[in-house]
Design an enzyme around this catalytic site. Structure first.
Site, PDB file in Angstrom:
ATOM      1  CG  MET A  10     -47.874   6.143  -3.925  1.00 29.72           C
ATOM      2  SD  MET A  10     -46.862   7.359  -4.654  1.00 29.72           S
ATOM      3  CE  MET A  10     -47.861   8.480  -5.789  1.00 29.72           C
TER       4      MET A  10
ATOM      5  CG  LEU B  98     -56.345   4.657   0.765  1.00 29.39           C
ATOM      6  CD1 LEU B  98     -56.785   3.391   1.608  1.00 29.39           C
ATOM      7  CD2 LEU B  98     -55.381   4.062  -0.187  1.00 29.39           C
ATOM      8  CG  HIS B  99     -59.618   7.057  -4.997  1.00 28.59           C
ATOM      9  ND1 HIS B  99     -59.814   5.860  -5.896  1.00 28.59           N
ATOM     10  CD2 HIS B  99     -58.652   7.508  -5.420  1.00 28.59           C
ATOM     11  CE1 HIS B  99     -58.654   5.856  -6.662  1.00 28.59           C
ATOM     12  NE2 HIS B  99     -57.937   6.826  -6.486  1.00 28.59           N
TER      13      HIS B  99
ATOM     14  N   GLY C  84     -61.819   3.694  -5.937  1.00 25.36           N
ATOM     15  CA  GLY C  84     -60.939   2.977  -6.587  1.00 25.36           C
ATOM     16  C   GLY C  84     -59.844   1.869  -5.758  1.00 25.36           C
ATOM     17  CG  HIS C  85     -56.874   3.489  -3.611  1.00 26.06           C
ATOM     18  ND1 HIS C  85     -56.913   4.971  -3.596  1.00 26.06           N
ATOM     19  CD2 HIS C  85     -55.573   3.483  -4.126  1.00 26.06           C
ATOM     20  CE1 HIS C  85     -56.165   5.635  -4.250  1.00 26.06           C
ATOM     21  NE2 HIS C  85     -55.113   4.666  -4.477  1.00 26.06           N
TER      22      HIS C  85
ATOM     23  CD  GLN D 296     -44.459   6.120  -7.232  1.00 23.87           C
ATOM     24  OE1 GLN D 296     -44.362   5.224  -6.636  1.00 23.87           O
ATOM     25  NE2 GLN D 296     -45.478   6.256  -7.951  1.00 23.87           N
TER      26      GLN D 296
ATOM     27  N   GLY E  45     -54.562  -1.149 -10.055  1.00 27.78           N
ATOM     28  CA  GLY E  45     -55.861  -0.654 -11.017  1.00 27.78           C
ATOM     29  C   GLY E  45     -55.333  -0.262 -12.501  1.00 27.78           C
TER      30      GLY E  45
HETATM   31  O1  PAF Z   1     -50.112   3.307  -8.151  1.00 28.87           O
HETATM   32  C1  PAF Z   1     -49.580   3.937  -7.233  1.00 28.87           C
HETATM   33  O2  PAF Z   1     -50.210   4.648  -6.325  1.00 28.87           O
HETATM   34  C2  PAF Z   1     -47.952   3.849  -6.915  1.00 28.87           C
HETATM   35  O3  PAF Z   1     -47.399   3.742  -8.213  1.00 28.87           O
HETATM   36  C3  PAF Z   1     -47.565   2.464  -6.282  1.00 28.87           C
HETATM   37  C4  PAF Z   1     -47.908   1.471  -7.235  1.00 28.87           C
HETATM   38  C5  PAF Z   1     -48.276   2.414  -4.993  1.00 28.87           C
HETATM   39  C6  PAF Z   1     -46.038   2.629  -5.965  1.00 28.87           C
HETATM   40  O4  PAF Z   1     -45.770   3.490  -5.326  1.00 28.87           O
END
Ligand code: PAF
Length: 278
Positions: A30, A33-34, A36-37, A61, A147
């Site tokens: 989403m 980014l840090h 972890g990503h 979500q 993650g």
């Molecule tokens: O973990 C996330 O950042 C979100 O839940 C994902 C998997 C990208 C779905 O929007």
């Protein structure tokens, strides 16, 4: 590295890669980014010929009253991180690109989504399963990377892929922590200086629980009580849940016999943080 905003533009690129016989990895995010990503992207780059990072704050979500509007966004910063990690493409659609105004189709799941975060976020995993399914159909990756910090999400996605016969390998990657133990999260940016220090109580308390299990304590209720009590010593913390479950089925454990997932969600001020240990 390209930033693509439309499905129509993305599909021919993916088809071209497929024609060349290239393996495609997907890192769904989403954004904001840090490290972890970044660790997910670096792993994906090492295991695939092409890597797509999706950067999309998925509205379905978020529940009513949650942080959809304030969720941090910075595509330029994200692009620099993706480029440095070796990604080939960022898919960065607008919500209108991902959801028709009269969208009425969702992917939902029983059981695994009902406990843990599902208790306080009853529609969250329907949104996650729906958007991840859509991303899988759009990108058609060979492998997708998630993650372990979102342990319930990882278990839910593995189950969805199994139940819906997606031909995609799900790769779970270890939690990346700050030097003092705080699990990296885009939501850490919400914390004040004081809250940032208070947030260390999550990891400290889980380590206490893990230590008890390692020293032979098998009674999950005793370990949960100890973790909860320890979190409650922090005045800025309010426990949402502390659970000990089977990492695949997410069923509550009474006795710790094999692998166990100790997971917690805690409000630090207004910010809800999650963390876990196996
Ligand atoms: O973990 C996330 O950042 C979100 O839940 C994902 C998997 C990208 C779905 O929007």
């Amino acid at each position: 590295m390209q930033i693509i905003k439309s499905i129509e533009e993305l599909r021919p690129i993916i088809r071209g890669w497929r024609r060349e016989g290239l393996r495609v990895g997907l890192v769904p995010t989403m954004g904001y980014l840090h490290d972890g990503h970044k660790s997910l992207i670096v792993k994906a780059v090492s295991e695939n010929d092409r890597v797509v990072v999706s950067d999309f704050v998925n509205p379905t979500q978020f529940g009513v009253g949650e942080d959809l509007a304030s969720y941090p966004r910075d595509i330029e910063r994200d692009a620099a991180i993706c480029e440095e990690a070796g990604a080939d493409l960022i898919f960065h659609p607008e919500p209108e690109e991902m959801y028709f105004a009269d969208n009425c189709t969702f992917v939902d799941m029983d059981k695994l989504t009902k406990g843990l975060c599902g208790k306080t976020r009853p529609t969250h995993f329907r949104g996650v399963c729906t958007v991840v399914s859509k991303l899988f159909h759009i990108v058609t990756p060979d492998k997708a990377y998630f993650g372990q910090k979102d342990a319930q999400q990882l278990a839910v996605i593995r189950r969805m892929v199994r139940d819906l016969n997606f031909d995609i390998e799900i790769v779970g990657c270890p939690i990346v922590r700050e030097a003092d133990g705080l699990a990296m999260s885009s939501r850490n940016t919400y914390l004040s200086k004081e809250e940032r220090i208070a947030a260390l109580i999550l990891h400290k308390s889980l380590m206490l629980g893990k230590g008890m299990a390692e020293q032979g304590e098998r009674d999950a209720a005793k370990i949960k009580a100890a973790i909860t009590c320890n979190i409650e010593t922090e005045p800025l913390a309010r426990v949402d849940y502390v659970e000990i479950v089977n990492p695949d089925t997410l069923e509550e454990l009474e006795k710790i016999e094999g692998e166990a997932l100790m997971a917690t969600a805690v409000y630090i001020g207004k910010t809800r943080l999650i963390d876990n240990v196996i």
